[in-house]
Scaffold this motif. Structure first.
Motif, mmCIF file in Angstrom:
data_model
loop_
_atom_site.group_PDB
_atom_site.id
_atom_site.type_symbol
_atom_site.label_atom_id
_atom_site.label_comp_id
_atom_site.label_asym_id
_atom_site.label_seq_id
_atom_site.Cartn_x
_atom_site.Cartn_y
_atom_site.Cartn_z
ATOM 1 N N THR A 9 -15.672 -9.926 1.688
ATOM 2 C CA THR A 9 -14.232 -9.970 1.932
ATOM 3 C C THR A 9 -13.827 -11.080 2.900
ATOM 4 N N GLU A 10 -14.796 -11.736 3.556
ATOM 5 C CA GLU A 10 -14.495 -12.791 4.514
ATOM 6 C C GLU A 10 -15.381 -14.007 4.285
ATOM 7 N N HIS A 31 -18.478 -3.099 0.984
ATOM 8 C CA HIS A 31 -17.895 -3.519 2.255
ATOM 9 C C HIS A 31 -17.340 -2.312 3.000
ATOM 10 N N ARG A 32 -16.906 -2.559 4.241
ATOM 11 C CA ARG A 32 -16.458 -1.476 5.109
ATOM 12 C C ARG A 32 -15.000 -1.092 4.908
ATOM 13 N N GLY A 33 -14.279 -1.858 4.131
ATOM 14 C CA GLY A 33 -12.880 -1.538 3.876
ATOM 15 C C GLY A 33 -11.926 -2.071 4.915
ATOM 16 N N ARG A 34 -12.403 -2.933 5.796
ATOM 17 C CA ARG A 34 -11.531 -3.484 6.839
ATOM 18 C C ARG A 34 -10.625 -4.584 6.297
ATOM 19 N N ALA A 37 -10.805 -6.464 -0.731
ATOM 20 C CA ALA A 37 -11.735 -7.223 -1.567
ATOM 21 C C ALA A 37 -10.947 -8.083 -2.548
ATOM 22 N N PRO A 38 -11.512 -9.202 -3.002
ATOM 23 C CA PRO A 38 -10.818 -10.043 -3.991
ATOM 24 C C PRO A 38 -10.505 -9.267 -5.267
#
Length: 332
Positions: A9-10, A31-34, A37-38
């Motif tokens: 996500t980054e 991912h952690r959901g912070r 996501a694309p």
């Protein structure tokens, strides 16, 4: 290809995900959901540092997994062990920091390495990346493991603050302290070139370590900052100072003046890597003007302020520190 991205996500992970989607791959992002996501991926939520944090990965199979983790190697170990029987290949985005200090100028992939362990918890960056390499190799075997030893990474989505700082400072205009000599070569990799090369290497079944950064001498500090001046269009004037004067004035290389290092061990370590193996395996690097222009366009889309990783100190001189350094330079 079915790709599992740990993160995604980054910055580096996001660039890899977008490159995979562009080539029509089926992408799952853990991912952690912070951060969102694309679009176009299957999203799995979990925190690999928490108890049962890998539960979302308990089922499923993929052709390849890519991981950029840079903290405790034990987190890489646990994920790699869980996935070893259900994933074809593992690409770990490591770092040239894994080479023992001081790395010689022109060092290739066979240079001596720092100590590391896949069982380590929180350790310094170099040891963490080396432990991650060992964790993946232990679980997948050398023939199914690709180690991407990246150098300086810049480009859109950068959340470390190096190129974004230079663009922001030059966008303010005026006389800008520029660390010389302007002809000094610098090495970096555009995050999108890293993504393309990594996915190509995975698809080709490559394994083992590869230094991944631009070929030596391809870009200079002057070309990088001149591109920033042209892209921002502010008419800023670069005030070039020699390394000796900057150091005498108290300017800190790399941290206060991002990308720049004076001649010496640190420069040799960061800006003289041998990347002939990656070039032979298809590495192509876009022009510096494109990297700068696209990063500026991304920054403008965010209102001019780049995201900053909470575990990394922000880069660049504050206006107050720049004034202090300029005053010290004026005194000679």
């Amino acid at each position: 290809m079915k790709l599992l991205m740990l993160g995604g996500t980054e910055f580096v992970g996001r660039a890899i995900v977008e490159a995979a989607l562009e080539r029509g791959w089926e992408v799952t992002v853990f991912h952690r959901g912070r951060h969102a996501a694309p679009a176009g991926v299957t999203s799995l939520i979990g925190d690999r540092t928490a108890p049962d944090g890998l539960a979302a990965l308990a089922t499923g199979s993929w052709d390849a997994v890519v991981d950029t983790w840079s903290a405790a190697p034990s987190a890489v170990r646990d994920a790699a062990r869980l996935l070893a029987d259900r994933v074809g290949r593992f690409a770990y985005v490591s770092s040239r920091s894994v080479y023992a200090w001081p790395p010689a100028a022109g060092l290739a992939e066979d240079g001596p390495l720092v100590e590391g362990s896949p069982d380590d918890g929180d350790v310094p960056y170099a040891e963490a990346k080396r432990g991650g390499e060992l964790a993946v190799t232990d679980a997948f075997g050398a023939d199914r493991t690709l180690l991407v030893r990246a150098g300086l990474i810049i480009g859109p989505y950068e959340n470390v603050g190096r190129l974004p700082w230079w663009l922001g400072r030059i966008a303010r205009g005026g006389s800008v302290l520029a660390p010389g000599p302007r002809t000094m070569p610098v090495q970096y990799i555009d995050v999108r070139d890293l993504a393309v090369w990594t996915l190509d290497a995975v698809a080709a079944g490559l394994s083992g370590p590869y230094n991944l950064v631009s070929p030596p001498g391809r870009t200079t500090m002057g070309e990088l900052l001149d591109a920033c001046v042209r892209t921002t269009g502010t008419g800023a004037e670069l005030r070039w100072e020699e390394p000796e004067a900057l150091l005498a004035a108290g300017a800190a290389p790399w941290t206060e003046l991002p990308v720049w290092l004076p001649p010496g061990e640190m420069y040799d370590a960061m800006h003289t890597a041998d990347v002939s193996r990656a070039v032979a395996a298809g590495l192509r690097c876009r022009p510096v003007e494109e990297t700068v222009a696209d990063t500026w366009a991304w920054l403008e889309s965010l209102g001019g302020t780049a995201p900053q990783r909470p575990d990394r100190q922000g880069a660049g001189l504050t206006p107050e520190r720049e004034a202090e350094v300029l005053a010290a330079l004026a005194k000679g």
